[in-house]
Design an enzyme around this catalytic site. Structure first.
Site, mmCIF file in Angstrom:
data_model
loop_
_atom_site.group_PDB
_atom_site.id
_atom_site.type_symbol
_atom_site.label_atom_id
_atom_site.label_comp_id
_atom_site.label_asym_id
_atom_site.label_seq_id
_atom_site.Cartn_x
_atom_site.Cartn_y
_atom_site.Cartn_z
ATOM 1 N N PHE A 1 32.684 34.806 41.437
ATOM 2 C CA PHE A 1 33.286 34.891 40.104
ATOM 3 C C PHE A 1 34.822 35.767 40.479
ATOM 4 C CE2 PHE A 1 30.646 34.194 36.304
ATOM 5 C CZ PHE A 1 29.964 33.321 36.772
ATOM 6 N N GLY A 2 35.606 35.392 39.512
ATOM 7 C CA GLY A 2 37.027 36.024 39.728
ATOM 8 C C GLY A 2 38.105 35.014 40.319
ATOM 9 N N GLY A 3 37.396 34.261 41.244
ATOM 10 C CA GLY A 3 38.027 33.015 41.917
ATOM 11 C C GLY A 3 39.147 33.531 43.144
ATOM 12 N N THR A 4 39.976 32.614 43.351
ATOM 13 C CA THR A 4 41.112 32.921 44.270
ATOM 14 C C THR A 4 41.702 34.355 43.955
ATOM 15 O OG1 THR A 4 41.381 30.653 44.921
ATOM 16 C CG2 THR A 4 43.282 32.271 45.392
ATOM 17 N N CYS A 5 42.356 34.407 42.602
ATOM 18 C CA CYS A 5 43.391 35.554 42.136
ATOM 19 C C CYS A 5 42.424 37.217 42.421
ATOM 20 C CB CYS A 5 43.362 35.612 40.625
ATOM 21 S SG CYS A 5 44.370 36.883 40.154
ATOM 22 N N HIS B 1 71.353 53.369 29.968
ATOM 23 C CA HIS B 1 72.074 53.923 31.240
ATOM 24 C C HIS B 1 71.482 55.403 31.742
ATOM 25 C CE1 HIS B 1 75.557 54.931 33.835
ATOM 26 N NE2 HIS B 1 75.331 56.002 33.444
ATOM 27 N N GLU C 1 29.728 28.268 39.954
ATOM 28 C CA GLU C 1 30.537 28.926 40.843
ATOM 29 C C GLU C 1 29.812 29.582 42.419
ATOM 30 O OE1 GLU C 1 34.074 29.939 41.057
ATOM 31 O OE2 GLU C 1 33.189 29.815 43.152
#
Lengths: 451, 451
Positions: free
Chosen positions: B35-39, B437, B31
Site C-alpha cells: 500500500f502506498g505504491g511507488t511514491c 527583500h 494490491e
C-alpha cells in the site's frame, strides 16, 4: 545658491529613484554617509550574509538527525566579516562615480533644511523645484542610566566588530535582536536576550511569536518581561542590571547590543524647519501619493513611515518617480499587502492580518494551520516545529493573512502574497492550483485546504 | 464470483481514491505489493529522505565558501537507510488494517483480467460495476547482453542495499539517474553516469539541461552520447562495455544501477484481455475524463499516462472520484499546467513550455532569464550557477513556461505555477505583486521584469 530641478536627500532608496527616465532633470543627490543606505551597508544585505553563514553552521550541526554527522571548526569571525564587507564596501565609491559620470551632483556632507525647499549642505545652500526626502532611520537608543559609560553596539556597528565575543547581552526582542541572536549564537557566542514584552517578535502572529520564543529559549538565555535599569562597565565587560518577574539580577557579558527600535533621521534633517509636518513618531507626514505638506516635496521609506522594509521602499520609489514625471496622473499606493520576513532561525515570514489583530478589531475569520511534518517534505526533514497558518474570510473566502515559521518561509509565502494581491480566494489557490509533490510547497496547499 | 460496486486495482493513488464519500459502495482494493505504491515505498518519499541527507552533506561541505568549515564523518549508510524505512515500512500494515476495519475487502495477490470487468486474484474471481485501474509502473530494463548475469539494481531495490558501494555505474541520464547520482555522490560513492543523449535531463529546458550537465560533470564522471553494449561480472564487481564518441571502453564498478525509464504495469494486469485499449507505450487509453474503452472502467496515473508525477495522480484521483459519484456531471482535466521538480543538486523545477518546444512548434515567445547572483540573497549565497528562466507570450503577456535550477527551485516556482493556472500575466505578477527583500523570491520578480 545653486538651483536644481530635483534634489534627492539620501542615497539609499533615493539613489534607486534616479533612473534614465529622470535623465533630463538637473539633479543633485545628498548623502553624508554611504550610498546604498541602511539596507546595503548596515541592514538587509550584510546581515543576511552573516545569517547565511550562521544557517550553514546550524544546518551542519542539525544534519545528524538525518544521519549526517558534521563537526564545525570554530568560526573565524574576521574572515566572515571581511568576506562580507570586502564585497559591500567598494560599492559606495562606484555608485558615487557612476552618478557623477552621469552629470548628477553628489554632495557628501550632512544636510539640513534652513527653510522650506532650501538645504544647507556643508558650506553651500542648494534649492530645487522638487525634493525627494529619503533620509532613512537609525537605531533608537533608550535612556538607561550608565549606558553611555560602556562601549555598547547597535546594528550600525555590531557587524564590524573585531573579535567574536564570548558572551553578549541583547536588549530588545524584535526582528533585529532575533537575527543577531541567531548569528552570534550559531557562531558560538553565549547570548542573553532581555525583552520587556512577554514574548519575542511581539508584532508577529501570536502563535508564531510563541513558537519562536520557545525555540529561541532553547538556544539562548531569554529573559521575558525584563527591563534593563542600569548599565556599568566591569573590567573589560559590561554589567547590566535587569528588573523582571523574579526581581533584580545583574548580568555580565563581553558585549552589549542594543536593538530597541529605530527612529527616523528627520531630526538631523531639521524637517520642521523645512516646513514638513511630522507624525508623533517623527516621520514626515505624507498622503498616499507620498506628497508632504510642502508642495514639490515628496518623502518616502523610513523617513516617512513605519514599514522599515526595502521592498516597500522600492515600491514607494517607483511610485514617487512616476508621480514626479506625471503630475497629471498622480498615483497612490493602494497595495495594502505588506509582507515581511525575519531571517532568524527558523525563518519567519508574514503577510496581512495576524489573528490577534483580527480579534481585536472584531474581524470575522477562520484559521487553517498545517505543520510542515504533515507533508511529505516536512516529514522527510524530520521537522517537528514549523508550521503555516492562514487566516481567511469565511464569507468571501479571501485570504486575510498568512504566517509561516520554518525553513524557506520567506520563499514559501510568495504564492500567498500573490493571491492576496490579485484577489484570489483560498479555494482557488488551494484547489485549482497544483503543488509539486513532494515539495515543501505542499504545506501551503494543505493549510489552504484546512482553511 | 464475488461482485462489488467498486474494485480498485492498485493501492498507490488507488488507495487515496477511497474517501468517505465512497463509503456506501461495496468496495474491494487489490494490491499484490505494498500500500502506498511507488511514491511511498520506492519513489518520491524515500528518495527525498535520502536526498535530504545528501543535501545536508553537500551543504556542509559547501559552507566553506561562507567561512564555515565543516568536516563530515563518513556517512553510515545502514543508519540512514534504516531511519528511512523504519518510518515507511510500518505504513503498509496500518493502511491494510484501516481499510479492513472500514469494511473494504483487501486482496493481496497478483491480479489480472480474464475478461472485461472480471479479475482473477489468487484463486478467486471478482467483478464489479465500476473499476479503477491504478496499477502504476515499474522500471523498464533495456536489453543489454549479459545484464542478467550480474546483480544489477533499479530504483526499486537501490535504496535498500546493505552497503554503500565504493563505485557505481548509472545507466541513464533522466531524473532518477540525476537524483541517485546526487545521493550516492554526496555519500562518497564514485559515480559514473552513462547517458545516450548529448546532455543529462534531456526533457528539461535546454539551458537548464546544459547547466545541470556541466555541474554534474564536476561531481561525477559523465559519459555523454554513450551506450552500454554489454555487461559482465568481474570478480565481485560489474564490468560494462560502453561505446561512444571516443570508441569503446570498459568501465568497472561495485554496483550497476539501471535508470533507463519506466513502463506501465498493464502487461501484468492483462489489460488487453480486460478489453482495455492501450497506447503505443502500453498505457491504457483514456479520454480527458479518465474513461477507458470499457464502460465503467476508469484508469489513471502511470498506468494511463506519461506524467509519472504524484501531484498529477492526486488531481486525477480527485477527478475520477468525482466522476464516479456524479455520472450526470462528468468532468475533464482541463489543467494543462503540469509542473515537476527534480530533487538533485542543484534542485530543478519546471512548468509549461521549454524553449526548444516553443521553437520546434513555431510558438512565438520571449525569454527572461535572471541569475540568482543578480539578487541580494543569491549574492549573499555566493551563488554562481543558478538561474530562473521564464518564457512569455509577447502579445498576451501570458507566462508560457518557467524553468529554475538552483536552491529552493521546487518552492520558488510555485507563484509561477499559480500565475499560469489562474491566467495572470507576467506584468501583473512581476509589477503588481511585492517580493520580500532580500528573499530568494526576488530572482523570480527580476526574471519576470526581464521578460
Amino acid at each position: 545658491m545653486r538651483h536644481y530641478d530635483l534634489i534627492v536627500l539620501g542615497a539609499g532608496s533615493g539613489n534607486m529613484l534616479l533612473t534614465e527616465e529622470l535623465g533630463h532633470f538637473r539633479t543633485a543627490i545628498v548623502e553624508p554617509d554611504l550610498f546604498g543606505g541602511t539596507c546595503l551597508n548596515r541592514g538587509c544585505i550584510p546581515s543576511k550574509m552573516f545569517v547565511l553563514a550562521a544557517d550553514a553552521a546550524e544546518d551542519a550541526r542539525a544534519a545528524k538527525r538525518l544521519g549526517v554527522h558534521a563537526s564545525i571548526a570554530p568560526v573565524d569571525w574576521k574572515t566572515v566579516r571581511d568576506r562580507v564587507f570586502s564585497r559591500i564596501d567598494p560599492l559606495h565609491g562606484s555608485a558615487v562615480d557612476y552618478r557623477r559620470k552621469n552629470s548628477i551632483d553628489v554632495y557628501t556632507e550632512e544636510a539640513y533644511f534652513i527653510a522650506p525647499k532650501v538645504v544647507q549642505v556643508g558650506d553651500e545652500r542648494i534649492t530645487a523645484d522638487t525634493f525627494v526626502v529619503a533620509v532613512g532611520s537609525r537605531p533608537a537608543v533608550p535612556h538607561i542610566p550608565g549606558l553611555d559609560s560602556v562601549p555598547y553596539h547597535t546594528s550600525d556597528t555590531i557587524m564590524r566588530i573585531d573579535e567574536l565575543p564570548t558572551s553578549m547581552i541583547v536588549l530588545g526582542g524584535g526582528f533585529i535582536a532575533a537575527e543577531f541572536g541567531h548569528v552570534f549564537g550559531a557562531f558560538g557566542t553565549d547570548v542573553t536576550i532581555v525583552q520587556r514584552g512577554p514574548r519575542l517578535l511581539m508584532t508577529e502572529d501570536k502563535q508564531v511569536s510563541a513558537r519562536f520564543t520557545e525555540l529561541a529559549s532553547r538556544r539562548h538565555r531569554v529573559l521575558l518581561g525584563a527591563r534593563a535599569t542600569s548599565v556599568q562597565p566591569r573590567g573589560g565587560s559590561v554589567a547590566v542590571t535587569v528588573r523582571g518577574r523574579h526581581g533584580e539580577q545583574i548580568l555580565e557579558a563581553d558585549l552589549l547590543l542594543v536593538c530597541t527600535g529605530r527612529r527616523p533621521n528627520t531630526d538631523r534633517l531639521q524637517a520642521l524647519t523645512g516646513g514638513l509636518e511630522l507624525d508623533e513618531h517623527g516621520h514626515i507626514a505624507t498622503d498616499n501619493a507620498y506628497r508632504t505638506s510642502v508642495p514639490g516635496v515628496w518623502a518616502l521609506e523610513d523617513a516617512a513611515n513605519h514599514f522599515q522594509l526595502k521592498h516597500m521602499a522600492n515600491a514607494e520609489t517607483r511610485l514617487v518617480r512616476h508621480n514626479i514625471l506625471h503630475p497629471e496622473d498622480v498615483r497612490t499606493l493602494t497595495n495594502k499587502v505588506a509582507p515581511h520576513a525575519v531571517f532568524t532561525s527558523p525563518q519567519i515570514a508574514s503577510v496581512g492580518l495576524t489573528e490577534q489583530h483580527a480579534r481585536r478589531h472584531g474581524i470575522d475569520y477562520r484559521v487553517g494551520v498545517r505543520a510542515y511534518a504533515d507533508t511529505a517534505y516536512g516529514w522527510a526533514l524530520e521537522d517537528t516545529t514549523s508550521f503555516v497558518k492562514i487566516l481567511g474570510d469565511p464569507a468571501e473566502r479571501a485570504i486575510l493573512g498568512a504566517h509561516i515559521i520554518g525553513p524557506q518561509a520567506a520563499t514559501l509565502i510568495q504564492p500567498l502574497i500573490q493571491a492576496m494581491t490579485m484577489g484570489l480566494t483560498a479555494d482557488q489557490v488551494g484547489r485549482d492550483v497544483l503543488y509539486i509533490h513532494p515539495a515543501l510547497t505542499e504545506v501551503v496547499e494543505q493549510a489552504l485546504l484546512a482553511l
